[in-house]
Design a protein around this motif. Sequence first.
Motif, mmCIF file in Angstrom:
data_model
loop_
_atom_site.group_PDB
_atom_site.id
_atom_site.type_symbol
_atom_site.label_atom_id
_atom_site.label_comp_id
_atom_site.label_asym_id
_atom_site.label_seq_id
_atom_site.Cartn_x
_atom_site.Cartn_y
_atom_site.Cartn_z
ATOM 1 N N HIS A 64 37.326 39.825 46.202
ATOM 2 C CA HIS A 64 37.243 41.250 45.887
ATOM 3 C C HIS A 64 35.909 41.914 46.219
ATOM 4 O O HIS A 64 35.705 43.074 45.884
ATOM 5 C CB HIS A 64 37.549 41.464 44.400
ATOM 6 N N ALA A 65 34.973 41.175 46.825
ATOM 7 C CA ALA A 65 33.675 41.791 47.128
ATOM 8 C C ALA A 65 33.121 41.276 48.445
ATOM 9 O O ALA A 65 33.514 40.215 48.925
ATOM 10 C CB ALA A 65 32.694 41.520 45.991
ATOM 11 N N LEU A 66 32.186 42.042 48.980
ATOM 12 C CA LEU A 66 31.544 41.709 50.246
ATOM 13 C C LEU A 66 30.039 41.703 50.058
ATOM 14 O O LEU A 66 29.528 42.483 49.268
ATOM 15 C CB LEU A 66 31.852 42.798 51.282
ATOM 16 N N GLY A 67 29.338 40.858 50.797
ATOM 17 C CA GLY A 67 27.878 40.980 50.822
ATOM 18 C C GLY A 67 27.139 39.989 49.947
ATOM 19 O O GLY A 67 25.939 40.152 49.704
ATOM 20 N N LEU A 68 27.823 38.947 49.474
ATOM 21 C CA LEU A 68 27.171 38.012 48.553
ATOM 22 C C LEU A 68 25.965 37.324 49.181
ATOM 23 O O LEU A 68 24.899 37.237 48.559
ATOM 24 C CB LEU A 68 28.191 36.968 48.066
ATOM 25 N N GLU A 69 26.116 36.845 50.416
ATOM 26 C CA GLU A 69 25.016 36.070 51.020
ATOM 27 C C GLU A 69 23.789 36.941 51.256
ATOM 28 O O GLU A 69 22.661 36.527 51.001
ATOM 29 C CB GLU A 69 25.486 35.373 52.299
ATOM 30 N N GLY B 47 33.013 39.339 38.186
ATOM 31 C CA GLY B 47 34.388 39.846 38.162
ATOM 32 C C GLY B 47 34.698 40.582 36.874
ATOM 33 O O GLY B 47 35.837 40.602 36.414
ATOM 34 N N MET B 48 33.667 41.194 36.283
ATOM 35 C CA MET B 48 33.848 41.845 34.987
ATOM 36 C C MET B 48 34.045 43.336 35.167
ATOM 37 O O MET B 48 33.157 44.149 34.899
ATOM 38 C CB MET B 48 32.627 41.590 34.102
ATOM 39 N N ILE B 49 35.229 43.668 35.645
ATOM 40 C CA ILE B 49 35.529 45.076 35.853
ATOM 41 C C ILE B 49 37.046 45.216 35.774
ATOM 42 O O ILE B 49 37.775 44.288 36.129
ATOM 43 C CB ILE B 49 34.950 45.546 37.205
ATOM 44 N N GLY B 50 37.491 46.326 35.212
ATOM 45 C CA GLY B 50 38.923 46.576 35.201
ATOM 46 C C GLY B 50 39.682 45.887 34.081
ATOM 47 O O GLY B 50 40.896 45.817 34.117
ATOM 48 N N HIS C 167 41.791 45.322 40.706
ATOM 49 C CA HIS C 167 40.651 44.853 41.492
ATOM 50 C C HIS C 167 40.728 45.279 42.953
ATOM 51 O O HIS C 167 40.177 44.614 43.822
ATOM 52 C CB HIS C 167 40.480 43.330 41.363
ATOM 53 N N VAL C 168 41.419 46.366 43.190
ATOM 54 C CA VAL C 168 41.435 46.951 44.539
ATOM 55 C C VAL C 168 40.620 48.239 44.476
ATOM 56 O O VAL C 168 40.878 49.104 43.636
ATOM 57 C CB VAL C 168 42.880 47.250 44.996
ATOM 58 N N PHE C 169 39.637 48.336 45.366
ATOM 59 C CA PHE C 169 38.696 49.456 45.325
ATOM 60 C C PHE C 169 38.952 50.405 46.507
ATOM 61 O O PHE C 169 39.419 49.965 47.563
ATOM 62 C CB PHE C 169 37.259 48.917 45.364
ATOM 63 N N PRO C 170 38.641 51.684 46.339
ATOM 64 C CA PRO C 170 38.937 52.654 47.417
ATOM 65 C C PRO C 170 37.932 52.568 48.568
ATOM 66 O O PRO C 170 37.245 53.530 48.877
ATOM 67 C CB PRO C 170 38.884 54.005 46.705
ATOM 68 N N GLY D 146 39.467 47.556 50.591
ATOM 69 C CA GLY D 146 39.826 47.341 49.189
ATOM 70 C C GLY D 146 38.850 46.452 48.438
ATOM 71 O O GLY D 146 38.953 46.320 47.224
ATOM 72 N N ARG D 147 37.938 45.817 49.154
ATOM 73 C CA ARG D 147 36.918 45.010 48.463
ATOM 74 C C ARG D 147 35.700 45.877 48.153
ATOM 75 O O ARG D 147 35.372 46.795 48.901
ATOM 76 C CB ARG D 147 36.509 43.815 49.328
#
Lengths: 154, 831
Positions: B296-301, B368-371, B606-609, B640-641
């Motif tokens: 659900h997310a991008l950019g961790l590294e 992952g603490m959202i929604g 957990h789908v984002f615009p 969606g991430r």
Amino acid sequence: MTHLATYVRLLHRSEQSLADSLRVVGVGHAAEVDVFHTAHLLADWSDEHTRRLEPIAQRLTQASAAEEPQRMNHPPIKEIRDSAVGLLRDLQDLYLLAALVQTSWTVVEGAAEGARDRELTTVAQECSAQTARQLTWLRTRMKEAAPQALLVAT
Amino acid sequence: MTRSELPSADLDRVADLWGARTPHSKGSVWPARQDLRLEDGLQIDDVDHWVGSACVLCSNGCGCDIAVKDGRMVGVRGRVDDPVNHGRLGPKGLYGSTPWASSPDRLTRPMVRVAGRLVETDWETAMGRVVEVSRRLLEEKGPLSHGFYTSGQLFLEEYYALAVLGKAGLGTPHMDGNTRLCTATAAVAMKESFGSDGQPGSYTDIDSCDAIFLYGHNMAETQTVLWSRVLDRIEGEDPPIVVCVDPRRTPVAEAAERTGGVHLAPYPGTNLALLNGLQRELLQNGWIDEEWVAAHALGLEELRKVVDPYTPEKVAQICGVEADRVRRAAEVFGTTRDVLSTVLQGFYQSHQATAASVAVNNLHLLRGMIGRPGAGVLQMNGQPTAQNNRECGADGDLPAFRNWGNPEHVQQLATLWNVEVQQIPHWAPPTHAMQLFRYAEQGSIGFLWISATNPAVSMPESARIRKVLGGEQCFVVVQDLFLTETAQLADVVLPAAGWGEKTGTFTNVNRTVHLSDQAVAPPGEARSDLEIFQLYAREMGLTDKDGEPLLQWDGPEEVFEAWKECTRGRPCDYTGLTYQRLREGGIPWPASEQHPEGTDRLYTDHVFPTHTEQCETYGHDLATGGGVTEQEHRAIGANGRAFLKGSPYVPAHERPSPEFPLLYSTGRTVYQFHTRTKTGRARSLQQAAPDPWVELSAPDAERLGISEGDVVRVESPRGAIEVRARVGFVREGTVFAPFHYGSWDRDALSTTRQANELTMTVWDPVSKQPCFKTAACRVIRVRAGDGPSTAPTTAASRPVGALSPTRGGAATTSVTVPTPTYRLDPAGRAR
């Protein structure tokens, strides 16, 4: 004898020139406070690039420097142009300098990879990513300033 | 259900800021309590009728009823059935909601400047002057000569009308609100992380969280009713752990210590270093949900690289906070099941505002603490209708969270408004307030229309703002309730109707839409802001491409219906709402025709615009504000991430020096709102905090030879004020001043007490929110005072020494009542 050293030295001078020019434009247009602050932030980035290039330039120059061709340098910005249109034009000049830096990084990165120079390759990759961000800001700021400067400002 | 008790009359809510506790345990419904205040001498039976509304004296958005007697507003009571406040009201709402309306200094007639002086006139003359200047400038210079600066206090219908007027009618990109000063970073932080504005969390998260982090958010003073909700959890079973980030020892900081949490008091301007340290601790200790992040997310590294240098020791060195406290805060965040975060001005109005606020979003995304209930983010607002300013596009954005860089979004508006697509400004980002004032300073904006806000007091570097407004280079129109410091500098002043004197809707921090019905007639010739904008549009002959007049609505309800069409299918979908349904109580958007009951929290799936076609922005470089292009955004393929975005800390623009050795920060007190336009005219509130002050820490005061109540001169490179000193609990090395105090209640324009004389013109590169928290200053003792300062002894401004406590608010009533069912409340549904 190679010209990789020539280009690394050119890059070193161009980054220095970009840093100096950013500060000249930032101070000159200090009434545009975002230009003042962001220009100084970007100048710090170029300073850092220069610092990282120094030992490499020294190493390459000692090892295998070829004689440097004429007219390699691009002059830095020494003074600013007044007015809103002047700011726009100064940002364009910064863009030209930053574009010279960026294409120099492209040139150097390719050559560094060819020379299996890992240190220089890494520096080139990391620094050119920041140069791209400098260019992005300049483009964004010009886009913001353009309509008002060209259509309304006196 | 709680049994009804006898009303507790004579409750002094100046002394008792949060009222009686109604403790409850995790996951249960917050019990109801009804607060009421009527003008002295009036009883419930004296009230002719009650009119539904919501409070506008902070951003919380408490549902209330306005008491009307003999055509006058005489008091308020909280609405028990309202999901926001469950019947409660705070001191500002109770005491400040109605007295201003019948104040003898209300503007009742338009004014125009004649030979240097403002003189009363009729509407025809005043609007004639406005239209004449406007027409001339449009002809000479075109629409870019026009700028509009509004508020977080108008109604949705008024913002939308202005947005249509500016974008479809005139075609100017120069439009913003004072929301730029208060809430711009909230919006931008959500756009950068989630792709669009839209509050992820809900107030109901307070009822079920296990920990609550308040970042630069003195909720105890800025949203007293919301803080009551937190206190009721703290006093109940399974209380949440509180963590407070604030350079002052606020009631929130005290609660943090009481609940086994931690108070972090970073040096002003270093928030991002602290947040980078917290993110690093989460990553280092494996307190992240790898699977969730991967999905659900991008950019961790990239984020990992950015935050890696920020060890607790490095954070300690930059922020002046003990390394173990950083570790403890991270541990609470990393190991507690459900964490709620709230963010406000201590982050939004400080250095690296967007990057620090985005970092809060990052912390939630990493776990992952959202929604889900209890695990949410509340990027707060500072004003009651700030959300609508953002939604409607009165802040320059395109309405209903459309993206100015997306041609399809612009076309949708052109179709809706029946104008050529070229008419709508979309060639560059909209002009933010600080730039707008710069253009006005230079005169390239020659026509500036200011509604319901007081930049002469609230904007940074007051001397400069006065010059901009008072100069000949720009024609200034001001519409307001009173002859504010700003109005005094205007060329034309238009008398406006206020809350309760007009009908309209507004939306609070957790997306709850309220209808506020007209309770009384406005005084004299005052008109609603909507009517004024419509009058101007009519006089100017603003039309669509078929020559039909724009803004041809018959009253606010028709504007609301038009707005609903604008939001159809957008994240802020209003199409399921009607005035009729809103009369029954507040409803949070999205409320589509399929789901008219509204939505308690966003992103439960957990789908984002963040789809390129859908997002409100393609994003920015957090360090520079450089824009991501559509092609770059498409290449990233967020689809969606959410985005994890990091940025390194850099020192603030102005740092202490030998000449100016202290750091100056402005802020708020619980008893006043903004520039005191309403609260300063409410006796109970004005008496509780009558004069400005500066707070010094005890060690700084001792070093400077300053005692409680001494008159001191505070100087920055831009200006100086002379006010009295409060020796209190602000962080050593830091000076705090409340920003509420201008000079409208003084004999003449006085510049020696206004906090913004000292602040600097500088803003965040992404949100463009000006920075009010990091100016260098020095403090000099002028003379002894004749006693202690009049700063409140309650809450964050309490003194080090013992002083007689602040009290003396008029009598209010508070009563526990049966707790009704709140339709969307997850606790209510579970039972």
